[in-house]
Every structure is written in structure tokens, then in C-alpha cells.
Design an enzyme around this catalytic site. Structure first.
Site, PDB file in Angstrom:
ATOM      1  N   ASP A  67       0.812  -1.217   0.000  1.00 23.47           N
ATOM      2  CA  ASP A  67       0.000   0.000   0.000  1.00 23.47           C
ATOM      3  C   ASP A  67       0.846   1.269   0.000  1.00 23.47           C
ATOM      4  O   ASP A  67       2.070   1.215   0.194  1.00 23.47           O
ATOM      5  CB  ASP A  67      -0.953   0.003   1.220  1.00 23.47           C
ATOM      6  CG  ASP A  67      -0.257  -0.401   2.515  1.00 23.47           C
ATOM      7  OD1 ASP A  67       0.984  -0.337   2.573  1.00 23.47           O
ATOM      8  OD2 ASP A  67      -0.953  -0.778   3.472  1.00 23.47           O
ATOM      9  N   ASN A 136      -7.470  -2.908  14.030  1.00 18.50           N
ATOM     10  CA  ASN A 136      -8.846  -3.283  13.671  1.00 18.50           C
ATOM     11  C   ASN A 136      -8.876  -4.489  12.727  1.00 18.50           C
ATOM     12  O   ASN A 136      -9.904  -4.784  12.128  1.00 18.50           O
ATOM     13  CB  ASN A 136      -9.574  -2.087  13.037  1.00 18.50           C
ATOM     14  CG  ASN A 136      -8.884  -1.603  11.769  1.00 18.50           C
ATOM     15  OD1 ASN A 136      -7.934  -2.228  11.293  1.00 18.50           O
ATOM     16  ND2 ASN A 136      -9.352  -0.499  11.208  1.00 18.50           N
ATOM     17  N   HIS A 138      -7.077  -4.852   9.957  1.00 18.18           N
ATOM     18  CA  HIS A 138      -6.860  -4.596   8.528  1.00 18.18           C
ATOM     19  C   HIS A 138      -5.576  -5.264   8.011  1.00 18.18           C
ATOM     20  O   HIS A 138      -4.640  -5.513   8.758  1.00 18.18           O
ATOM     21  CB  HIS A 138      -6.896  -3.096   8.189  1.00 18.18           C
ATOM     22  CG  HIS A 138      -5.715  -2.282   8.606  1.00 18.18           C
ATOM     23  ND1 HIS A 138      -5.800  -0.936   8.878  1.00 18.18           N
ATOM     24  CD2 HIS A 138      -4.406  -2.599   8.797  1.00 18.18           C
ATOM     25  CE1 HIS A 138      -4.610  -0.477   9.192  1.00 18.18           C
ATOM     26  NE2 HIS A 138      -3.749  -1.459   9.156  1.00 18.18           N
ATOM     27  N   GLU A 143      -9.612  -1.933   5.232  1.00 23.46           N
ATOM     28  CA  GLU A 143     -10.249  -1.670   6.517  1.00 23.46           C
ATOM     29  C   GLU A 143     -11.439  -2.623   6.699  1.00 23.46           C
ATOM     30  O   GLU A 143     -11.852  -3.301   5.748  1.00 23.46           O
ATOM     31  CB  GLU A 143     -10.703  -0.205   6.547  1.00 23.46           C
ATOM     32  CG  GLU A 143      -9.554   0.809   6.404  1.00 23.46           C
ATOM     33  CD  GLU A 143      -8.681   0.938   7.667  1.00 23.46           C
ATOM     34  OE1 GLU A 143      -8.440  -0.072   8.356  1.00 23.46           O
ATOM     35  OE2 GLU A 143      -8.232   2.060   7.957  1.00 23.46           O
TER      36      GLU A 143
HETATM   37  C1  GLP Z   1      -0.299   0.212   8.423  1.00 23.31           C
HETATM   38  C2  GLP Z   1      -0.090  -0.593   7.174  1.00 23.31           C
HETATM   39  C3  GLP Z   1      -0.418  -2.048   7.408  1.00 23.31           C
HETATM   40  C4  GLP Z   1       0.261  -2.549   8.657  1.00 23.31           C
HETATM   41  C5  GLP Z   1      -0.198  -1.754   9.834  1.00 23.31           C
HETATM   42  C6  GLP Z   1       0.391  -2.241  11.136  1.00 23.31           C
HETATM   43  O1  GLP Z   1      -1.634   0.546   8.602  1.00 23.31           O
HETATM   44  N1  GLP Z   1      -0.877  -0.111   6.088  1.00 23.31           N
HETATM   45  O2  GLP Z   1       0.012  -2.798   6.274  1.00 23.31           O
HETATM   46  O3  GLP Z   1      -0.051  -3.897   8.850  1.00 23.31           O
HETATM   47  O4  GLP Z   1       0.188  -0.422   9.594  1.00 23.31           O
HETATM   48  O5  GLP Z   1       1.200  -1.276  11.685  1.00 23.31           O
HETATM   49  P1  GLP Z   1       2.154  -1.466  12.910  1.00 23.31           P
HETATM   50  O6  GLP Z   1       3.131  -2.507  12.550  1.00 23.31           O
HETATM   51  O7  GLP Z   1       2.784  -0.106  13.058  1.00 23.31           O
HETATM   52  O8  GLP Z   1       1.311  -1.854  14.054  1.00 23.31           O
END
Ligand code: GLP
Length: 256
Positions: A67, A136, A138, A143
Site C-alpha cells: 500500500d 482493527n 486490517h 479496513e
Molecule cells: C499500516 C499498514 C499495514 C500494517 C499496519 C500495522 O496501517 N498499512 O500494512 O499492517 O500499519 O502497523 P504497525 O506494525 O505499526 O502496528
């Protein structure tokens, strides 16, 4: 689904690196799917170390990130392109022209999404896809209530996600409202999925994703349908798993 519980975050990250090493050894030009977020920082540090100390070779591989934010330039320190360059690409022998992220600055975002999807296809699909999980549930920026047959597209970030990701921005107002993400179907098409979750704050959502019902309200529960998915957890992230349920229905591995 295979669930591997490691004693701590570092050994979980090391294990993820082992998966990458195995894939690249078997297929040097493998197509790797990559993720961002705080959980992944350690993975990239270990991958860089394995490159320098162990000769892990990235020169033939191709990469596609999950993404990218809409509206951030590649040289913006908050963009995922910048994150990848900074934490990983510039430290290893990867050919940057073979690294791909959606272009969140594209004039025609819909066209960009279709182009990204096509490019993955033209490269033969993803061999190994690294995933994190949002609070959440995702995956990428899919989402809650994303359709399981969704493809690469533009999505709106939820409040939970904006707050979660705010830590990487100087203030909440600066977080883009939209992102481009691979779709759930795009993710499920990867030949192998590898989800890494560490820390207490992920324990509840990890339990829902692994042991709860398969539902669009928890995007990561879609991985229960994937034929080759491994969840790598540290003890903290695994602490809410109902072990008996998991053991009866899924392969459950407790690492030493
Ligand atoms: C972002 C990314 C996700 C990732 C998530 C988790 O939202 N788009 O791909 O899984 O962060 O983040 P963290 O590792 O900071 O908890």
C-alpha cells in the site's frame, strides 16, 4: 493455517527473515510482497544484516508493497516509498527499478490501481507476501468490511487506523485520509502469506483473526481461507489465543 509462536519479537522477526532467505534461495528472482509499519522495522534490520553478514542476495528479486498513502510524494518522510528506501532498499543489492509501490501522487488514481494489479500479474504473481495486522484487523489498508473479492483500489482510512499510524506522523492532522491498497483478493492470491504480529496490543485482534469466525469485519480472518498461510507471533501477541480451539482446527506450532 500454521501458527508459530516465538519467545519474543526479535526471534519472530528472525524467523520471518528465514522465510525470505528460503524463498530467495529456491527462486532468486522471486516476487516478494512487502509491508510497512512499526512491526516491520525489525524485519528490515534483520534482512539487511542477513544481506551483509550472510550474503542474502536481492539482486534478482522483484518487490510489490501492499500500500501507499494518497497525496504524499516519494521523498516525503511519511510516504511508504520513503520508508522502504530508508529502512531496506538502500541498504541491500536490490535493483530499485524492480521495486514497486502504488503511486499515491498519480493523476488518475483508478488507472494507477488497475496498472498496479496488472503489473503484479505480468510479474507472475507474488511468491511470498509479508503482512502486518492493524488494530482493527486490517491487511494493507483493507479496513473492516472490505470485500474479500476486492482488488487494488483507493480506500478511506478509519479513525482507528489514523490514530494507530499517527505515531509516525508529526501530528494527526497530517495523516492522509486515503490510501491505495492491494485488495483482499490480490493478497489471497499470493502463493504464500506470512503475517507477523508482535506485542500485547495486537493480542485481541490476532485471536479474532486466527480463531474467530471468517468475517469481513476482521479482514485478516480471510487468511483462514488461504492454502499456505503462516502466522508468526511473539508470546505477547499470542497471549489471547484460545489454544484448544486452535489446536483442534489448525496446525499449531509452539517454537522452543
Ligand atoms: C499500516 C499498514 C499495514 C500494517 C499496519 C500495522 O496501517 N498499512 O500494512 O499492517 O500499519 O502497523 P504497525 O506494525 O505499526 O502496528
Amino acid at each position: 493455517m500454521e501458527v508459530i509462536i516465538q519467545p519474543n519479537a526479535e526471534s519472530a522477526e528472525e524467523l520471518v527473515v528465514d522465510f525470505f532467505a528460503k524463498t530467495l534461495l529456491a527462486k532468486p528472482d522471486a516476487v516478494l510482497g512487502l509491508a510497512t509499519g512499526r512491526t516491520m522495522e525489525g524485519v528490515y534490520q534483520h534482512l539487511v544484516k542477513r544481506h551483509h553478514d550472510g550474503g542474502l542476495d536481492f539482486s534478482h528479486c522483484r518487490t510489490f508493497n501492499l500500500d501507499e498513502y494518497v497525496g504524499l510524494r516519494a521523498d516525503d518522510p511519511n510516504s511508504y516509498r520513503y520508508f522502504m528506501q530508508d529502512r531496506f532498499f538502500r541498504h541491500v543489492n536490490i535493483d530499485t527499478s524492480r521495486t514497486h509501490l502504488p503511486d499515491g501522487m498519480a493523476k488518475d488514481l483508478e488507472l494507477e490501481c488497475r496498472h498496479y494489479e496488472k503489473l503484479i500479474c505480468e510479474n507472475g504473481g507474488i511468491d511470498l507476501l509479508l503482512l502486518g495486522i492493524g488494530l482493527n484487523g486490517h491487511l494493507g489498508f483493507n479496513e473492516p468490511f472490505s470485500e474479500f473479492d476486492s482488488r487494488t483500489r483507493m480506500t478511506a482510512l478509519t479513525e482507528v487506523t489514523k490514530h494507530q499510524n499517527a505515531l509516525l506522523f508529526s501530528n494527526l492532522e497530517k495523516i492522509p485520509r486515503h490510501a491505495i491498497t492491494m485488495g483482499v483478493a490480490t493478497i489471497l492470491e499470493a502463493r504464500q502469506c506470512l503475517l507477523l504480529a508482535t506485542g500485547n496490543e495486537k493480542a485481541d485482534i490476532v485471536a479474532k483473526a486466527i480463531a474467530g469466525p471468517i468475517t469481513t469485519s476482521v479482514t485478516a480472518s480471510s487468511l483462514q481461507c488461504h492454502p499456505a498461510c503462516t502466522m508468526v507471533l511473539d508470546r505477547a501477541a499470542a497471549s489471547r489465543l484460545p489454544e484448544s480451539d486452535c489446536r483442534s482446527s489448525k496446525q499449531f506450532v509452539q517454537a522452543k
